[in-house]
Design an enzyme around this catalytic site. Structure first.
Site, PDB file in Angstrom:
ATOM      1  N   ARG A  19      -5.708 -21.598 -22.989  1.00 25.32           N
ATOM      2  CA  ARG A  19      -4.446 -20.981 -22.560  1.00 25.32           C
ATOM      3  C   ARG A  19      -4.012 -21.540 -21.207  1.00 25.32           C
ATOM      4  NH1 ARG A  19      -4.325 -14.699 -24.319  1.00 25.32           N
ATOM      5  NH2 ARG A  19      -2.090 -15.131 -24.484  1.00 25.32           N
ATOM      6  N   TYR A  24      -3.025 -17.587 -16.562  1.00 16.47           N
ATOM      7  CA  TYR A  24      -4.189 -16.710 -16.789  1.00 16.47           C
ATOM      8  C   TYR A  24      -5.368 -16.971 -15.859  1.00 16.47           C
ATOM      9  CZ  TYR A  24      -1.624 -15.296 -20.914  1.00 16.47           C
ATOM     10  OH  TYR A  24      -0.656 -14.795 -21.750  1.00 16.47           O
ATOM     11  N   HIS A  81       2.026  -4.700 -26.137  1.00 18.33           N
ATOM     12  CA  HIS A  81       3.478  -4.611 -26.217  1.00 18.33           C
ATOM     13  C   HIS A  81       3.996  -3.915 -27.476  1.00 18.33           C
ATOM     14  CE1 HIS A  81       2.924  -7.162 -22.818  1.00 18.33           C
ATOM     15  NE2 HIS A  81       2.441  -8.156 -23.552  1.00 18.33           N
ATOM     16  N   ASP A  88      -2.462   5.270 -29.807  1.00 23.47           N
ATOM     17  CA  ASP A  88      -2.934   6.571 -30.293  1.00 23.47           C
ATOM     18  C   ASP A  88      -4.455   6.683 -30.174  1.00 23.47           C
ATOM     19  OD1 ASP A  88      -0.359   7.368 -30.840  1.00 23.47           O
ATOM     20  OD2 ASP A  88      -0.500   7.125 -33.013  1.00 23.47           O
ATOM     21  N   SER A 103      -2.318 -11.796 -16.062  1.00 24.86           N
ATOM     22  CA  SER A 103      -0.991 -12.154 -15.556  1.00 24.86           C
ATOM     23  C   SER A 103      -0.232 -10.869 -15.202  1.00 24.86           C
ATOM     24  CB  SER A 103      -0.218 -12.932 -16.633  1.00 24.86           C
ATOM     25  OG  SER A 103       0.060 -12.096 -17.741  1.00 24.86           O
ATOM     26  N   ARG A 112       7.327  -8.796 -22.900  1.00 26.24           N
ATOM     27  CA  ARG A 112       6.095  -8.347 -22.234  1.00 26.24           C
ATOM     28  C   ARG A 112       6.346  -7.217 -21.238  1.00 26.24           C
ATOM     29  NH1 ARG A 112       2.440 -12.553 -23.683  1.00 26.24           N
ATOM     30  NH2 ARG A 112       3.541 -14.524 -23.936  1.00 26.24           N
TER      31      ARG A 112
END
Ligand code: DQA
Length: 145
Positions: A19, A24, A81, A88, A103, A112
């Site tokens: 990534r 990150y 998101h 829940d 981030s 986001r």
């Protein structure tokens, strides 16, 4: 005697090596896990660090935390998101859950900007790279003390 906590990580976090490190941070997942483990020990916690790309697995881990009354440090990754099912499950906890992000989602794409998890978290720490987890461990320590 160390207190057991769960540190749960959602999808794609095991592939930090692939990534964008400008978003990150520089650590791969195993280096991040080492940082979490060492920092946890230094603050009196035995961190059980887990990662899954699977929503059902994460829900089962949250049920486990609720049953065993374990505090949770949680990076839900993209599930943050939109996963009402994970929200829940997180709402079942009687122990603190701290939401963490490497981030700062609020400074990124609009999708986001919504977290369906924040409303059931004790608090959220975001934007400090791997240090977000360190800050979450410190926050948990002060909550429990
Ligand atoms: C993330 C932020 C999320 O928006 C993203 O989907 C991730 C990682 C973070 O740690 O910054 O996978 O949770």
């Amino acid at each position: 005697m160390l207190m057991k906590i769960l540190v749960l990580n959602g999808p794609n976090l095991a592939r930090l090596d692939l990534r964008d490190s400008s978003i990150y941070g520089d650590l791969n997942y195993s280096e991040l896990s080492e940082l979490i483990e060492t920092t946890s020990k230094n603050h009196g916690f035995d961190a059980d660090i887990r990662q899954s790309d699977d929503e059902a697995t994460i829900i089962a881990w949250l049920h486990e935390a609720a049953d065993k009354k374990l505090a949770v440090i949680f990076n839900p990754a993209a599930f943050t998101h939109y996963s009402y099912a994970i929200r829940d499950a997180a709402a079942l906890l009687s122990t603190p859950l701290i939401e963490v992000h490497l981030s700062n989602p609020m400074s990124r794409e609009e999708f986001r900007h919504t977290s369906v998890i924040s409303g059931v978290a004790k608090g959220t720490i975001a934007g400090f790279g791997p240090q977000s987890y360190v800050l979450a461990i410190i926050a948990l320590k002060s909550l429990i003390a």
